[in-house]
Write a protein that holds these residues in place. Structure first.
Motif, mmCIF file in Angstrom:
data_model
loop_
_atom_site.group_PDB
_atom_site.id
_atom_site.type_symbol
_atom_site.label_atom_id
_atom_site.label_comp_id
_atom_site.label_asym_id
_atom_site.label_seq_id
_atom_site.Cartn_x
_atom_site.Cartn_y
_atom_site.Cartn_z
ATOM 1 N N CYS A 172 23.709 -2.487 -14.779
ATOM 2 C CA CYS A 172 22.639 -3.688 -14.519
ATOM 3 C C CYS A 172 23.209 -4.672 -13.449
ATOM 4 N N PRO A 173 22.223 -5.352 -12.743
ATOM 5 C CA PRO A 173 22.445 -6.106 -11.514
ATOM 6 C C PRO A 173 23.344 -7.177 -11.751
ATOM 7 N N LEU A 174 23.692 -7.619 -13.161
ATOM 8 C CA LEU A 174 24.747 -8.626 -13.310
ATOM 9 C C LEU A 174 23.993 -9.860 -13.332
ATOM 10 N N CYS A 175 23.946 -10.727 -14.034
ATOM 11 C CA CYS A 175 23.578 -12.145 -13.995
ATOM 12 C C CYS A 175 24.407 -13.069 -14.660
ATOM 13 N N VAL A 218 21.484 -7.963 -23.638
ATOM 14 C CA VAL A 218 20.125 -8.043 -23.559
ATOM 15 C C VAL A 218 19.442 -6.712 -23.304
ATOM 16 N N ASN A 219 19.671 -6.027 -22.261
ATOM 17 C CA ASN A 219 19.397 -4.721 -22.070
ATOM 18 C C ASN A 219 20.418 -3.546 -22.187
ATOM 19 N N GLY A 220 21.775 -4.100 -22.397
ATOM 20 C CA GLY A 220 22.812 -3.256 -22.708
ATOM 21 C C GLY A 220 22.708 -2.326 -23.549
ATOM 22 N N MET A 236 26.739 -1.540 -19.025
ATOM 23 C CA MET A 236 25.733 -2.921 -18.832
ATOM 24 C C MET A 236 26.475 -4.167 -19.125
ATOM 25 N N GLY A 237 25.932 -5.272 -18.584
ATOM 26 C CA GLY A 237 26.752 -6.314 -18.540
ATOM 27 C C GLY A 237 26.654 -7.371 -19.939
ATOM 28 N N CYS A 238 25.614 -6.926 -20.838
ATOM 29 C CA CYS A 238 25.621 -7.881 -21.834
ATOM 30 C C CYS A 238 24.705 -7.221 -22.778
ATOM 31 N N ARG A 254 24.670 -14.451 -17.269
ATOM 32 C CA ARG A 254 24.815 -14.156 -18.658
ATOM 33 C C ARG A 254 26.167 -13.336 -19.158
ATOM 34 N N SER A 255 26.387 -12.544 -18.130
ATOM 35 C CA SER A 255 27.645 -11.657 -18.156
ATOM 36 C C SER A 255 29.029 -12.178 -18.174
#
Ligand code: SF4
Length: 347
Positions: A258-261, A300-302, A296-298, A263-264
């Motif tokens: 993921c692009p990372l935000c 949500v979509n992980g 994936m960073g979290c 939230r991670s």
């Protein structure tokens, strides 16, 4: 479907996989560096390599290079058709001719006959930069490029020579797409696709991806050569990415991250780069790896991405769940991520 044309033993077109072509950038006089570059291109996955033949002494380079690399070599000839005649007997597998600078009928016919005698195919390559005037629109330029090839083709077909590959390139993405689309509607010769003179690295990658992506998605393009102002191995890497992401061939494991935000809570950029290096190494060693690996960073979509990949990891608070084919196999953390993922590859 396009017809099949061979570059040496390499079949191009007619439903064969989209071929990856490279180009040498080292002067042919620097033999040691030239071999190094050719071997790197071959290792990266080049299936044919273009060599600039500017003068008589460059002709000898084919036999020399073939001691080291087992890929067909294409001699790129401009202005001097007689070089084409020499190349035909010098161990090259194909010629590239430019209709904008070798155009006298007698010279073209002589070159075609020499190629035929030595079983060489010919790429007819038109670059928009060869027209030294302005055009009213991308479409007008694209049409002119195709007309130029059409006129040239008449000489070849009259000689009963059909081992032809065509390239129509511009530094402009839309012109390149249009020219190839127009040509494909009229002829079934294999198309060597790519944007030319693409500019700095990132621009070049984007231009190449856009043009080749649009064309390949419509089934247009039998061989690709990405053109970048970089060392030549990058062109092979990017070409393979394009071909794989357009689902034309599979070369490597795809890492989905993921692009990372904000939230991670994980240093995803670092971990993904580390993981990519490990994957590259394992692939070089010939290990068979899952086709898609998600990091994936979290949550949500992980879990969704991890679920859809062959194997994936989705980070949560302090730990990460490892999924394989939709099932949670276990848990890991940032420090042990790579080790644990690899362990689960084969479980
Ligand atoms: S998966 Fe999570 S961390 Fe990654 S971009 Fe989406 S919301 Fe942000």
């Amino acid at each position: 479907m396009s017809r099949v044309v061979k570059i040496g033993d390499l079949e191009v077109g007619g439903g064969n996989p989209v071929r990856i072509k490279g180009m040498l950038k080292t002067p042919t006089t620097k033999r040691e560096s030239l071999v190094k570059e050719a071997m790197r291109l071959w290792e990266e996955g080049a299936e044919a390599i273009r060599v600039a033949v500017k003068e008589k002494k460059d002709v000898e380079v084919a036999k020399f290079l073939k001691k080291y690399v087992k890929v067909p070599l294409v001699a790129d000839i401009h202005f001097h058709y007689k070089l084409g005649l020499l190349v035909a007997e010098a161990g090259f597998d194909a010629l590239r001719l430019n209709p904008l600078n070798i155009y006298k009928k007698k010279e073209v016919v002589e070159t075609i006959r020499a190629a035929k005698k030595s079983n060489l195919s010919i790429r007819i390559g038109v670059n928009s930069g060869g027209f030294k005037r302005e055009f009213a629109s991308e479409e007008a330029l694209a049409k002119k490029m195709v007309e130029t090839v059409e006129e040239y083709l008449k000489i070849f077909e009259k000689e009963n020579f059909f081992d032809i590959i065509i390239s129509l390139k511009s530094s402009d993405v839309l012109t390149t797409i249009k020219a190839n689309q127009i040509f494909r509607k009229k002829f079934d010769y294999p198309l060597h696709i790519g944007v030319t003179a693409t500019g700095p690295f990132l621009q070049g990658v984007v231009k190449s991806s856009l043009a080749a992506g649009v064309l390949l998605s419509a089934g247009v393009g039998d061989v690709i050569r990405v053109s970048l102002t970089t060392p030549s191995f990058w062109e092979i890497k990017i070409a393979r990415f394009i071909v794989q992401f357009m689902k034309k061939r599979r070369f490597f494991s795809e890492i989905i991250s993921c692009p990372l935000c904000s939230r991670s809570e994980v240093n995803l950029i670092r971990r993904v780069n580390e993981f990519q290096r490990v994957v590259d190494k394992l692939e070089k060693e010939g290990c068979s790896l899952p086709a898609k690996i998600a990091i994936m960073g979290c949550v949500v979509n992980g879990p969704g991405e991890a679920y859809q990949a062959d194997i994936g990891v989705a980070f949560g608070k302090g730990k990460a769940a490892i999924f394989k084919k939709g099932k949670i196999l276990g848990y890991t953390n940032e420090e042990n991520l790579i080790e644990d993922l690899i362990r689960y590859f084969n479980n």
